[in-house]
Design a protein around this motif. Structure first.
Motif, short mmCIF file in Angstrom:
data_model
loop_
_atom_site.label_atom_id
_atom_site.label_comp_id
_atom_site.label_asym_id
_atom_site.label_seq_id
_atom_site.Cartn_x
_atom_site.Cartn_y
_atom_site.Cartn_z
N ASP A 163 18.63 45.06 45.96
CA ASP A 163 19.45 45.44 44.80
C ASP A 163 19.17 44.44 43.68
O ASP A 163 19.68 43.33 43.68
N TYR A 164 18.33 44.86 42.73
CA TYR A 164 17.91 43.95 41.66
C TYR A 164 19.03 43.67 40.66
O TYR A 164 19.04 42.60 40.04
N VAL A 165 19.98 44.59 40.52
CA VAL A 165 21.11 44.36 39.61
C VAL A 165 22.01 43.26 40.18
O VAL A 165 22.29 42.25 39.53
N GLU A 166 22.45 43.46 41.42
CA GLU A 166 23.39 42.50 42.04
C GLU A 166 22.76 41.13 42.27
O GLU A 166 23.41 40.10 42.09
N SER A 167 21.49 41.11 42.68
CA SER A 167 20.84 39.82 42.95
C SER A 167 20.69 39.01 41.67
O SER A 167 20.93 37.80 41.65
N THR A 168 20.33 39.68 40.58
CA THR A 168 20.20 38.99 39.29
C THR A 168 21.56 38.51 38.80
O THR A 168 21.70 37.37 38.32
N ALA A 169 22.57 39.37 38.95
CA ALA A 169 23.93 39.00 38.52
C ALA A 169 24.42 37.76 39.28
O ALA A 169 25.00 36.84 38.69
N GLU A 170 24.12 37.70 40.58
CA GLU A 170 24.54 36.54 41.39
C GLU A 170 23.82 35.27 40.94
O GLU A 170 24.43 34.19 40.84
N ALA A 171 22.52 35.39 40.64
CA ALA A 171 21.74 34.23 40.21
C ALA A 171 22.24 33.70 38.86
O ALA A 171 22.43 32.49 38.68
N VAL A 172 22.48 34.61 37.92
CA VAL A 172 22.94 34.21 36.58
C VAL A 172 24.37 33.65 36.66
O VAL A 172 24.70 32.68 35.97
N SER A 173 25.20 34.23 37.53
CA SER A 173 26.57 33.72 37.71
C SER A 173 26.55 32.28 38.22
O SER A 173 27.38 31.46 37.81
N LYS A 174 25.58 31.97 39.07
CA LYS A 174 25.45 30.60 39.57
C LYS A 174 25.14 29.64 38.42
O LYS A 174 25.72 28.55 38.33
N LEU A 175 24.24 30.06 37.54
CA LEU A 175 23.89 29.23 36.38
C LEU A 175 25.10 29.03 35.46
O LEU A 175 25.32 27.94 34.92
N THR A 321 17.80 50.06 50.62
CA THR A 321 18.06 48.76 49.98
C THR A 321 18.28 47.72 51.07
O THR A 321 19.20 47.85 51.88
N LEU A 322 17.42 46.72 51.11
CA LEU A 322 17.52 45.66 52.12
C LEU A 322 18.31 44.47 51.56
O LEU A 322 18.38 44.29 50.33
N PRO A 323 18.91 43.64 52.43
CA PRO A 323 19.71 42.51 51.95
C PRO A 323 18.87 41.40 51.31
O PRO A 323 17.71 41.23 51.66
N TYR A 324 19.47 40.71 50.36
CA TYR A 324 18.82 39.57 49.70
C TYR A 324 19.67 38.33 49.90
O TYR A 324 20.80 38.42 50.41
N GLY A 325 19.16 37.18 49.50
CA GLY A 325 19.93 35.94 49.55
C GLY A 325 19.69 35.13 48.29
O GLY A 325 18.96 35.56 47.40
N LEU A 326 20.30 33.99 48.21
CA LEU A 326 20.07 33.07 47.08
C LEU A 326 19.95 31.66 47.67
O LEU A 326 20.91 31.13 48.22
N ASP A 327 18.75 31.10 47.61
CA ASP A 327 18.49 29.81 48.22
C ASP A 327 18.53 28.71 47.14
O ASP A 327 17.67 28.63 46.27
N SER A 328 19.58 27.90 47.21
CA SER A 328 19.73 26.80 46.22
C SER A 328 18.83 25.64 46.61
O SER A 328 19.03 25.02 47.66
N ARG A 329 17.87 25.33 45.75
CA ARG A 329 16.98 24.20 46.01
C ARG A 329 17.19 23.12 44.96
O ARG A 329 18.32 22.63 44.82
N GLU A 330 16.13 22.78 44.23
CA GLU A 330 16.22 21.58 43.37
C GLU A 330 16.21 21.85 41.87
O GLU A 330 16.28 20.93 41.09
N THR A 331 16.13 23.13 41.46
CA THR A 331 16.13 23.41 40.01
C THR A 331 17.51 23.86 39.51
O THR A 331 17.65 24.27 38.37
N THR A 332 18.49 23.78 40.41
CA THR A 332 19.89 23.98 40.02
C THR A 332 20.69 22.84 40.62
O THR A 332 20.18 22.08 41.46
N LYS A 333 21.95 22.72 40.22
CA LYS A 333 22.76 21.58 40.66
C LYS A 333 23.47 21.82 41.98
O LYS A 333 24.45 21.15 42.28
N LYS A 334 23.01 22.81 42.73
CA LYS A 334 23.52 23.16 44.07
C LYS A 334 24.88 23.82 44.06
O LYS A 334 25.53 24.02 43.11
#
Length: 334
Positions: A163-175, A321-334
């Motif tokens: 789901d490209y809508v939800e995955s992008t929304a989750e990533a931007v919400s994190k930022l 639609t397969l599940p996605y995740g969001l892996d916090s590494r080093e380019t965000t503040k975790k």
């Protein structure tokens, strides 16, 4: 001296059996006496006989060959999908013809027609945009087609993706939660539905939920190359933008290295999230925070879906639609 092609007739004559018996042995039919089977196999080994796949295809009206259209063979995203496709194809005894389209509309049409002329049993399409001409060819073809990692915004072709809508929304919400209000949206062409329709919708959704006004000046449309990311970094440095969402890992790596070269500290001064979690995301330093996609599984499920279509099996859900995740590494503040 030119090597003579060994035919099924040669094997039959040498083994003293009919061509039908040789055919049954080659195709694994059990209705052959063990001693006869052994004699035929011994002759096959002796003559180094290779069954003609094309001839077998004409006889069975199946070529046991799948065509795969890939936009860029050097992109790790598509390479990972292709591996999943290949493994399942092998499991079901299909061969693969892979054609690189170079993300070029005309070449896409050319390779599609080449594959159809070769009478492939099915086609897996990996591309970010379907032109009207291509869609017209798809609709007129009797050959089953599946999109892998791509989205059909008209839902006329079966597809497997996240789901490209939800995955992008989750990533931007994190930022946003990390305190960023000026967030760049960096992607390939917005004429590609994956970017202009789905990812952009997710970006806007996250901004709206946070009460941040959408600003068109924060949208950067480019190609998917590392070099474009490097160039973009120079543009970003002299603005009040403090974070970015990137639609491709190579593009994100270019932005990251470009900013770092200019003395920008990531993630302290600039945060960055990418989309595909290919190997590139973990090869750079700092490692890229990324949406994670089950790339191998997307390829494998696409191929399995294609086998069902080719065998005219009933399909419960053509859009998977397969599940996605969001892996916090080093380019965000975790």
């Amino acid at each position: 001296m030119e090597k003579q092609t060994v035919t099924i007739y040669d094997v039959a004559r040498e083994a003293g059996v009919s061509m039908a018996t040789v055919s049954r042995v080659v195709n694994g039919n059990q209705n052959v006496k063990p001693a006869t089977r052994q004699r035929v196999n011994d002759v096959i080994d002796k003559l180094d006989y290779r069954p003609n796949a094309v001839a077998r295809g004409l006889a069975s009206k199946k070529s046991t060959t799948i065509g795969v259209i890939i936009p860029d063979v050097t992109n790790g995203y598509f390479a990972s999908l292709a591996r999943g496709i290949d493994d399942v194809a092998s499991m079901y005894k299909y061969n693969i013809i892979m054609e690189n389209s170079d993300e070029n509309d005309q070449k896409e049409m050319l390779v599609l027609n080449t594959l159809l002329a070769k009478q492939v049993d099915g086609i897996i399409f990996m591309g970010n945009r379907v032109t009207d001409k291509l869609r017209d060819e798809f609709s007129h073809s009797r050959t089953p087609i599946v999109f892998a990692g791509s989205v059909d915004d008209q839902e006329s072709v079966p597809s497997v993706s996240i789901d490209y809508v939800e995955s992008t929304a989750e990533a931007v919400s994190k930022l946003i939660k990390e305190g960023n209000k000026k967030i760049a949206f960096i992607s390939g062409s917005l004429s590609e539905p994956i970017n202009g329709k789905y990812r952009l919708a997710g970006y806007k959704q996250a901004l709206k939920e946070a009460g941040i006004k959408f600003d068109e000046k924060l949208i950067f449309e480019t190609d998917y190359s590392y070099e474009s990311g490097i160039k973009l970094a120079s543009q970003l440095k002299d603005t009040d933008i403090t974070a970015a969402f990137a639609g491709d890992d190579r593009l994100a790596a270019g932005v990251l290295n470009g900013l770092t070269d200019q003395g920008v500290k990531v993630p302290d001064q600039f945060a960055l999230i990418t989309s595909n979690d290919t190997q590139v995301a973990q090869l750079v330093r700092p490692q890229l925070t990324s949406i994670t996609q089950p790339l191998y599984d997307i390829g494998a499920v696409s191929m399995r879906l294609l086998t069902k279509l080719m065998n005219k099996e009933e399909i419960d859900e053509p859009t998977i639609t397969l599940p996605y995740g969001l892996d916090s590494r080093e380019t965000t503040k975790k």
